[in-house]
Motif scaffolding. Structure first.
Motif, PDB file in Angstrom:
ATOM      1  N   ALA A  39       0.836  -1.205   0.000  1.00  0.00           N
ATOM      2  CA  ALA A  39       0.000   0.000   0.000  1.00  0.00           C
ATOM      3  C   ALA A  39       0.867   1.250   0.000  1.00  0.00           C
ATOM      4  O   ALA A  39       0.584   2.218  -0.720  1.00  0.00           O
ATOM      5  N   LEU A  40       1.954   1.229   0.773  1.00  0.00           N
ATOM      6  CA  LEU A  40       2.844   2.379   0.822  1.00  0.00           C
ATOM      7  C   LEU A  40       3.657   2.535  -0.457  1.00  0.00           C
ATOM      8  O   LEU A  40       4.185   3.612  -0.737  1.00  0.00           O
ATOM      9  N   TRP A  41       3.750   1.484  -1.233  1.00  0.00           N
ATOM     10  CA  TRP A  41       4.417   1.571  -2.534  1.00  0.00           C
ATOM     11  C   TRP A  41       3.562   2.398  -3.490  1.00  0.00           C
ATOM     12  O   TRP A  41       4.061   3.115  -4.336  1.00  0.00           O
ATOM     13  N   VAL A  42       2.263   2.324  -3.300  1.00  0.00           N
ATOM     14  CA  VAL A  42       1.337   3.092  -4.125  1.00  0.00           C
ATOM     15  C   VAL A  42       1.381   4.567  -3.736  1.00  0.00           C
ATOM     16  O   VAL A  42       1.418   5.452  -4.595  1.00  0.00           O
ATOM     17  N   SER A  43       1.374   4.833  -2.437  1.00  0.00           N
ATOM     18  CA  SER A  43       1.326   6.220  -1.970  1.00  0.00           C
ATOM     19  C   SER A  43       1.726   6.295  -0.507  1.00  0.00           C
ATOM     20  O   SER A  43       1.534   5.339   0.251  1.00  0.00           O
ATOM     21  N   ASP A  44       2.242   7.446  -0.105  1.00  0.00           N
ATOM     22  CA  ASP A  44       2.439   7.717   1.316  1.00  0.00           C
ATOM     23  C   ASP A  44       1.056   7.772   1.944  1.00  0.00           C
ATOM     24  O   ASP A  44       0.128   8.336   1.364  1.00  0.00           O
ATOM     25  N   LEU A  45       0.923   7.170   3.119  1.00  0.00           N
ATOM     26  CA  LEU A  45      -0.401   7.077   3.736  1.00  0.00           C
ATOM     27  C   LEU A  45      -0.360   7.372   5.223  1.00  0.00           C
ATOM     28  O   LEU A  45       0.645   7.108   5.895  1.00  0.00           O
TER      29      LEU A  45
ATOM     30  N   ARG B  93       0.849  18.308   9.207  1.00  0.00           N
ATOM     31  CA  ARG B  93      -0.279  18.915   9.908  1.00  0.00           C
ATOM     32  C   ARG B  93      -0.664  18.023  11.084  1.00  0.00           C
ATOM     33  O   ARG B  93       0.155  17.800  11.960  1.00  0.00           O
ATOM     34  N   ASN B  94      -1.863  17.497  11.114  1.00  0.00           N
ATOM     35  CA  ASN B  94      -2.308  16.651  12.230  1.00  0.00           C
ATOM     36  C   ASN B  94      -2.138  15.156  11.957  1.00  0.00           C
ATOM     37  O   ASN B  94      -2.643  14.336  12.704  1.00  0.00           O
ATOM     38  N   PHE B  95      -1.452  14.805  10.880  1.00  0.00           N
ATOM     39  CA  PHE B  95      -1.372  13.411  10.463  1.00  0.00           C
ATOM     40  C   PHE B  95       0.059  12.885  10.533  1.00  0.00           C
ATOM     41  O   PHE B  95       1.002  13.598  10.212  1.00  0.00           O
ATOM     42  N   GLN B  96       0.168  11.641  10.956  1.00  0.00           N
ATOM     43  CA  GLN B  96       1.453  10.950  10.903  1.00  0.00           C
ATOM     44  C   GLN B  96       1.458  10.161   9.596  1.00  0.00           C
ATOM     45  O   GLN B  96       0.713   9.201   9.436  1.00  0.00           O
ATOM     46  N   MET B  97       2.289  10.592   8.651  1.00  0.00           N
ATOM     47  CA  MET B  97       2.336   9.973   7.332  1.00  0.00           C
ATOM     48  C   MET B  97       3.471   8.960   7.271  1.00  0.00           C
ATOM     49  O   MET B  97       4.563   9.209   7.764  1.00  0.00           O
ATOM     50  N   TYR B  98       3.193   7.828   6.645  1.00  0.00           N
ATOM     51  CA  TYR B  98       4.177   6.757   6.487  1.00  0.00           C
ATOM     52  C   TYR B  98       4.518   6.601   5.021  1.00  0.00           C
ATOM     53  O   TYR B  98       3.662   6.740   4.147  1.00  0.00           O
TER      54      TYR B  98
ATOM     55  N   GLU C 124      11.603   0.201  -0.456  1.00  0.00           N
ATOM     56  CA  GLU C 124      11.167   0.173  -1.856  1.00  0.00           C
ATOM     57  C   GLU C 124      12.002  -0.807  -2.668  1.00  0.00           C
ATOM     58  O   GLU C 124      11.466  -1.578  -3.464  1.00  0.00           O
ATOM     59  N   SER C 125      13.293  -0.798  -2.448  1.00  0.00           N
ATOM     60  CA  SER C 125      14.179  -1.720  -3.160  1.00  0.00           C
ATOM     61  C   SER C 125      13.851  -3.172  -2.823  1.00  0.00           C
ATOM     62  O   SER C 125      13.788  -4.031  -3.707  1.00  0.00           O
ATOM     63  N   LEU C 126      13.626  -3.439  -1.558  1.00  0.00           N
ATOM     64  CA  LEU C 126      13.293  -4.792  -1.129  1.00  0.00           C
ATOM     65  C   LEU C 126      11.962  -5.238  -1.717  1.00  0.00           C
ATOM     66  O   LEU C 126      11.835  -6.364  -2.219  1.00  0.00           O
ATOM     67  N   LEU C 127      10.969  -4.364  -1.689  1.00  0.00           N
ATOM     68  CA  LEU C 127       9.664  -4.713  -2.243  1.00  0.00           C
ATOM     69  C   LEU C 127       9.759  -4.942  -3.752  1.00  0.00           C
ATOM     70  O   LEU C 127       9.164  -5.884  -4.279  1.00  0.00           O
ATOM     71  N   ARG C 128      10.520  -4.115  -4.437  1.00  0.00           N
ATOM     72  CA  ARG C 128      10.697  -4.289  -5.881  1.00  0.00           C
ATOM     73  C   ARG C 128      11.354  -5.642  -6.175  1.00  0.00           C
ATOM     74  O   ARG C 128      10.937  -6.366  -7.075  1.00  0.00           O
ATOM     75  N   THR C 129      12.354  -5.989  -5.393  1.00  0.00           N
ATOM     76  CA  THR C 129      13.040  -7.268  -5.575  1.00  0.00           C
ATOM     77  C   THR C 129      12.090  -8.434  -5.308  1.00  0.00           C
ATOM     78  O   THR C 129      12.060  -9.409  -6.060  1.00  0.00           O
ATOM     79  N   MET C 130      11.314  -8.317  -4.240  1.00  0.00           N
ATOM     80  CA  MET C 130      10.352  -9.380  -3.909  1.00  0.00           C
ATOM     81  C   MET C 130       9.337  -9.532  -5.033  1.00  0.00           C
ATOM     82  O   MET C 130       9.010 -10.648  -5.431  1.00  0.00           O
ATOM     83  N   GLU C 131       8.833  -8.424  -5.543  1.00  0.00           N
ATOM     84  CA  GLU C 131       7.829  -8.469  -6.596  1.00  0.00           C
ATOM     85  C   GLU C 131       8.392  -9.087  -7.868  1.00  0.00           C
ATOM     86  O   GLU C 131       7.748  -9.931  -8.480  1.00  0.00           O
ATOM     87  N   SER C 132       9.574  -8.672  -8.274  1.00  0.00           N
ATOM     88  CA  SER C 132      10.109  -9.142  -9.550  1.00  0.00           C
ATOM     89  C   SER C 132      10.668 -10.562  -9.471  1.00  0.00           C
ATOM     90  O   SER C 132      10.511 -11.338 -10.400  1.00  0.00           O
TER      91      SER C 132
END
Length: 123
Positions: free
Chosen positions: A52-58, A93-98, A105-113
């Motif tokens: 989910a975080l690969w798609v967007s900061d949340l 602002r009032n949000f903690q963004m992850y 990102e590198s690890l997720l890309r490696t896992m995906e590919s």
């Protein structure tokens, strides 16, 4: 006179000394941090968070809404991912963004590919 068929004996397995030494060294290496990383990645919730975080900061509040997990449960998983340097957070602002770290990102890309292609239907 009847003779017994002779069995061929295979050559004994030989490993050069330098290879034996390198194998021994590899078996003695401290792999604790790698084991810890795999433990972090062994939970489907954490893999889903990374994706989910690969798609967007949340914000956690968005993850709560789309997953139906409790805020406390997601915060726990995010802390583990943060401690493993896979995600980082910042206050907006009032949000903690992850967001994913470069390592995450590198690890997720490696896992995906790599893993996705090789594990399809095998497990």
């Amino acid at each position: 006179m009847k003779t017994e068929p002779t069995r061929e004996h295979p050559d004994p397995y030989f490993l050069p000394d330098e290879v034996t030494l390198k194998v021994h060294e590899a078996m003695q290496e401290d792999v604790g941090s790698l084991v810890s990383l795999f433990k972090i990645l062994s939970d489907p919730v954490r893999i889903h968070i990374l994706k989910a975080l690969w798609v967007s900061d949340l914000c956690v509040c968005v993850l709560v809404e789309i997953t139906d997990y409790k805020h406390s449960a997601l915060s726990y998983h995010l802390k583990l991912l943060k401690d493993a340097s896979l995600v980082e957070s910042k206050r907006e602002r009032n949000f903690q963004m992850y967001c994913l770290t470069d390592f995450g990102e590198s690890l997720l890309r490696t896992m995906e590919s790599s893993f996705s292609e090789n594990l399809q239907g095998k497990l």
